[in-house]
Write an enzyme that holds these catalytic residues in place. Structure first.
Site, PDB file in Angstrom:
ATOM      1  N   SER A  60      30.815  -2.267  53.557  1.00  0.00           N
ATOM      2  CA  SER A  60      30.390  -1.027  52.935  1.00  0.00           C
ATOM      3  C   SER A  60      31.519  -0.011  52.773  1.00  0.00           C
ATOM      4  O   SER A  60      31.382   0.928  52.003  1.00  0.00           O
ATOM      5  CB  SER A  60      29.276  -0.386  53.766  1.00  0.00           C
ATOM      6  OG  SER A  60      29.771  -0.013  55.043  1.00  0.00           O
ATOM      7  N   LYS A  66      35.814   7.828  54.959  1.00  0.00           N
ATOM      8  CA  LYS A  66      34.550   7.327  54.422  1.00  0.00           C
ATOM      9  C   LYS A  66      33.510   8.448  54.422  1.00  0.00           C
ATOM     10  O   LYS A  66      33.441   9.249  55.365  1.00  0.00           O
ATOM     11  CB  LYS A  66      34.090   6.146  55.300  1.00  0.00           C
ATOM     12  CG  LYS A  66      32.923   5.340  54.747  1.00  0.00           C
ATOM     13  CD  LYS A  66      32.614   4.160  55.688  1.00  0.00           C
ATOM     14  CE  LYS A  66      31.504   3.258  55.172  1.00  0.00           C
ATOM     15  NZ  LYS A  66      31.250   2.119  56.082  1.00  0.00           N
ATOM     16  N   SER A 119      31.887  -4.295  57.817  1.00  0.00           N
ATOM     17  CA  SER A 119      32.096  -3.297  56.766  1.00  0.00           C
ATOM     18  C   SER A 119      33.499  -2.724  56.670  1.00  0.00           C
ATOM     19  O   SER A 119      33.809  -1.992  55.733  1.00  0.00           O
ATOM     20  CB  SER A 119      31.100  -2.147  56.923  1.00  0.00           C
ATOM     21  OG  SER A 119      29.850  -2.522  56.406  1.00  0.00           O
TER      22      SER A 119
END
Ligand SMILES: [Zn+2]
Lengths: 473, 468
Positions: free
Chosen positions: B139, B64, B163
């Site tokens: 997310s 990420k 997330s």
């Protein structure tokens, strides 16, 4: 109406740890800008703080020395505000659960002692010297993250002079603890003062103002005096003191407002989620206790009771750690008595060295001890010894050798002294006449003449005795 | 799809170890697939593997964007950090590199991890490989989409209120949020410090266990990291004998899509067939989780994001003076959702409001943690649907932040309690994946993985359809 000032002090002390408060960078002592930095103290994305255990230990030592209550657990908070010297946009500090509460130093009570990190250093280009109106500003993060202990007193101080004296005692105590360089010019000791006035006899507090960042004892005293006078002027002309933060300019003696109550920051304190609570372990506490030296107040007491010094002399020495250390080292030398040695240091040596550290001077403790011994043995007079001390301060060396080389030995040979006295009486016939007639007042003139002629090697008492016997008195 | 990318991460590692596959061939296959990604899942794809060997034998890892990777863009999905290359690497990425997982690429995400759809990225939305008109969740949407599309064998995400778990559910993969403190946060660009945890997004439960095992550590650079008392074992169990699954009666099922609810009920039946008992458990304060979360997380974020001021790195928009540099930089650099949360958080911490908002939210948080402790005295795991809905259409909830926030309804309570939870694929509803969540007590990851593995075998979800 008579007004009484009410003063509380907030002192920031840079702690002498090896590394910064929340990262592994070594503390900076004038290195090139931004060379003592890392992701943590630059506030880079993703970096996290880890509390420096040594800073906590030094904080505990301060707490022990000031006889505070030490919190078994205390926590860090974030103090949020934007400024370029604050890379994270918040300062990690302590808020409602500080490391230490209560305590006292001398007659001033301590409110709290807490740990926090120092800001970086801003340098502004252009003539204003401030961020507003400067063409550009640069930041040096070397200082950013240096561990600070903030010591906050209760509002127990009643005059500018008391504030300045108490701060000297605090500085000596901190120096003796070895927790800080306590150098005001270099900013390792900084002081703010909260000041209000009230009618004498009143128990209520007036509106206080905060005087920021005064960096010498003289400025602190002058700044507080100026602020007390300003507040009296306002109240006496029927006005009201406004709560505000002030700046004292030592160059002009003027006080200007930095921000009013309305402009005060809302720091949005909340517990620092990146750190765990400080839990004081037995080992840490034991280690802080073990490192605690004899403190100035206790040392003065010992000088008084064990060495027979007067209370004033004992304090003069003990409250200036560097002189007390010099004194104790000199005492180990041969032939010096505690009381005359102490008097020579507090009367003569301090006058010659000023603010210089005696340990850094050319006078060794052993040399001073030897000199005082020579005086006690009457091998050199007080006046002669003062000249020897001048030499020692200027060039160092061995006192006995200086006495020999400069011919400053006391005149024990009565022949030479006889001659000098005869010459003095002959040169001052009218004085000799007055002495003969029993008027002893002008004796000083003869002594002075003899001293001049013998370069201070004569003993004043001996001269008087000889004059009297010569004149058959 | 090539044979190389058919392998799970654990299978690929074994193949390299056994000499059946070269690490270079493995990396190249994924590098080419990631470079050809059409979902906007990647913000950066590496040219060459930066490590090899180790226990993970060169199985590449998608990371990420918000993890700092030395010399490689790390922007947390934000314009304010566009092009930012940190001088250091996050501890968890470093741990995995040491274990032999080279960096494959950096994945798209909601800006500063604030969002449930990946639409808040400054670098454009990510498409869901199951339906490219729909969001992948967020997310960690880029990581989830990359794994689901087979352009990465596995990926790192972060979970603050769901997330990892919610995008895993929406993309039909496994996502695990570890116990708070199990994994170092050093080098993770922070959203909400007391909630953020890194975790694996993988094709199956075995891969999740393998990746997590190499992530955990007690890090001297993270005061809140504690590592783990034991090693993470690879899951083996095919049965749930004696396992008590707790079905919370205090969490509302209103607003849960019927298809999601049906899948949940179906899996509870399967669990019973495997030997588990289903019991009702009480989490009386969990219903307030969303309210507490949307005070605490923005409050911490408002402070964490203060460092983006234009002084030292990232975007700087010049104004005339200092204040206008700050306001212009933050005006231009932050997206609408980030600004909304900074405002919320600043307000919640303001003098005079602190107790009513932040103080009260923290008390709710404590109560929720206590709820879970008490529940775990009677059940082994708490089980819920992962998200109330399947993936929604891109733009569908863009103007309704509250509806978006409710997507975290089932995942936020575990984040507030700091306990581990996993989402596993739970079949399809209307052709779109749903997730099944298991949460256990602190440091029960190995047991959670075991139970999840047994359920995974029984559910028999096939995710290969999206891996082309
Ligand atoms: Zn540093």
């Amino acid at each position: 109406m008579n007004y009484e000032p009410v003063i509380g002090l907030e002192i920031h002390v840079q702690l002498s740890t090896r590394t910064k408060m929340f990262c592994g960078c070594e503390l900076s002592f004038g290195e090139p800008p931004n060379t003592r930095t890392c992701p943590v103290c630059l506030g880079l994305p993703g970096a996290l703080p880890v509390a420096n255990e040594e800073a906590i230990r030094l904080g505990l030592m301060i707490g022990l020395a000031l006889e505070c209550d030490l919190a078994p657990t205390s926590i860090f908070h974030r103090k949020n505000y934007f400024y370029p010297d604050l890379p994270k946009g918040y300062q990690i500090s302590q808020y409602d659960e500080p490391l230490c509460r209560g305590g006292h130093l001398g007659d001033v009570r301590i409110h709290r002692v807490h740990l926090e990190e120092d800001a970086a250093k801003l340098v502004h280009a252009g003539s204003s010297g401030r961020i507003h109106g400067s063409e550009a500003s640069v930041v040096d993060f070397n200082r950013g993250g240096t561990p600070l202990a903030e010591i906050v007193t209760e509002p127990d101080v009643r005059s500018a002079e008391q504030a300045s004296e108490w701060l000297r005692l605090l500085r000596t105590t901190l120096r003796r603890l070895g927790v800080s360089d306590v150098n005001m010019e270099e900013g390792s000791l900084r002081c703010d003062a909260n000041i209000s006035i009230r009618p004498v006899g009143s128990q209520e507090f007036g509106t206080k103002t905060e005087l920021k960042n005064m960096n010498s004892f003289r400025f602190i005293q002058r700044g507080i005096e100026a602020e007390i006078a300003r507040q009296k002027g306002i109240v006496e002309s029927g006005g009201q003191v406004e709560q505000e933060t002030l700046h004292f300019d030592p160059a002009t003696g003027s006080i200007t407002s930095l921000r009013s109550k309305e402009e005060a920051h809302d720091y949005r304190y909340f517990p620092e989620p990146d750190l765990i609570p400080i839990a004081i372990t037995e080992e840490l506490l034991a280690s802080a206790r073990a490192a605690l030296p004899e403190l100035p107040a206790a040392r003065a007491q010992r000088f008084e009771s064990e060495l027979g010094l007067s209370a004033d002399t004992a304090k003069l020495l003990a409250f200036r750690t560097e002189y007390a250390d010099f004194y104790e080292e000199a005492l180990e030398g041969n032939g010096s008595e505690p009381v005359p040695l102490a008097n020579w240091i507090t009367n003569e040596l301090t006058a010659r060295l000023g603010d210089e550290d005696p340990q850094q001077s050319k006078v060794s403790p052993a040399a001073l001890a030897q000199l005082v011994g020579l005086v006690s043995e009457k091998k050199v007079t007080n006046a002669g010894a003062r000249q020897v001390l001048d030499k020692l301060v200027a060039d160092g060396g061995d006192p006995a050798a200086i006495v020999e080389a400069e011919g400053l030995g006391a005149l024990d040979d009565t022949g030479e002294l006889d001659g000098a006295i005869d010459a003095a009486l002959a040169a001052n016939p009218d004085i000799a006449e007055r002495l003969r007639s029993g008027d002893m007042k002008p004796m000083g003139v003869i002594i002075g003449h003899v001293m001049r002629e013998t370069k201070g090697r004569a003993d004043g008492g001996e001269v008087t005795r000889l004059v009297r016997s010569k004149l058959g008195l | 799809m090539t044979q190389v990318r058919d392998l799970t991460a654990a299978q690929a590692a074994d193949a390299v170890r056994d000499g059946k596959l070269s690490a270079t061939e493995l990396f190249d296959a994924y590098r080419d697939a990631a470079a050809a990604d059409e979902l906007n899942a990647y913000l950066y794809v590496a040219e060459e593997p930066n490590v090899s060997g180790g226990d993970l034998h060169g199985v590449p890892l998608a990371v990420k964007d918000l993890f700092c990777t030395k010399g490689v863009i790390s922007q947390s999905g934000s314009k304010i950090l566009e092009g930012y290359k940190p001088p250091y690497t996050a501890t968890v990425v470093e741990n995995l590199e040491k274990a032999g997982a080279p960096l494959l690429g950096k994945t798209n995400q909601d800006e500063f991890a604030m969002g449930s759809s990946n639409e808040n990225s400054a670098f454009g939305p990510v498409q869901n490989p199951w339906d490219r008109e729909r969001v992948p969740g967020g997310s960690s949407g880029g990581s989830a989409a990359a794994v689901a599309a087979g352009t990465a064998p596995w990926a790192l995400g972060t979970d603050t209120g769901g997330s990892i778990r919610q995008p895993a559910a929406m993309c039909g993969i496994v996502g695990l949020k570890p116990t708070y403190g199990a994994v170092s946060r050093f080098g993770m660009i922070a959203f909400a410090s007391s909630l953020d945890q890194a975790g694996p997004l993988t094709r199956d439960v075995t891969d999740a266990a393998l990746l997590l095992g190499h992530m955990v550590s007690k890090d001297p650079c993270d005061a809140t990291s504690i590592g783990r008392p034991d090693e993470i074992a690879l899951p083996r169990s095919h049965k749930l004998d004696g396992i008590r699954l707790g079905r919370p009666d205090d969490l509302s099922t209103e607003g849960v899509e019927p298809g999601v609810m049906e899948a949940y009920e179906r899996t509870l039946k399967l669990a019973e067939d495997l030997g588990a008992t289903i019991e009702t458990c009480h989490l009386p304060h969990a219903d307030h989780g969303i309210s507490a979360y949307y005070v605490i997380a923005p409050a911490e974020a408002s402070s964490n994001l203060a460092r983006f001021d234009g002084v030292r790195y990232g975007l700087r928009s010049n104004g005339g003076d200092l204040l206008s540099m700050y306001t212009h930089t933050r005006h231009d650099g932050f997206g609408a959702e980030v600004k909304r949360r900074i405002m919320l958080g600043t307000y919640a911490l303001s003098s005079g409001y602190y107790d009513a908002y932040y103080g009260r939210a923290q008390r709710v948080r404590t109560l929720i943690a206590t709820d879970f402790k008490q529940a775990f005295e009677n059940v082994d795991f708490v089980v819920t649907p992962t998200a109330p809905t399947t993936a929604f259409k891109i733009g569908e909830l863009a103007d309704d932040p509250l509806a978006m926030y409710l997507n975290d309804y089932f995942t936020v309570p575990m984040s507030l309690a700091g306990i581990p939870a996993i989402s596993i694929p739970n079949g399809l509803s209307d052709g779109r994946p749903t997730g099944f969540q298991l949460a256990g007590p602190a440091f029960s990851e190995s047991r959670i993985l075991d139970a999840a593995y047994a359920l995974e075998q029984a559910i028999g979800f096939d995710g290969s359809e999206t891996r082309k």
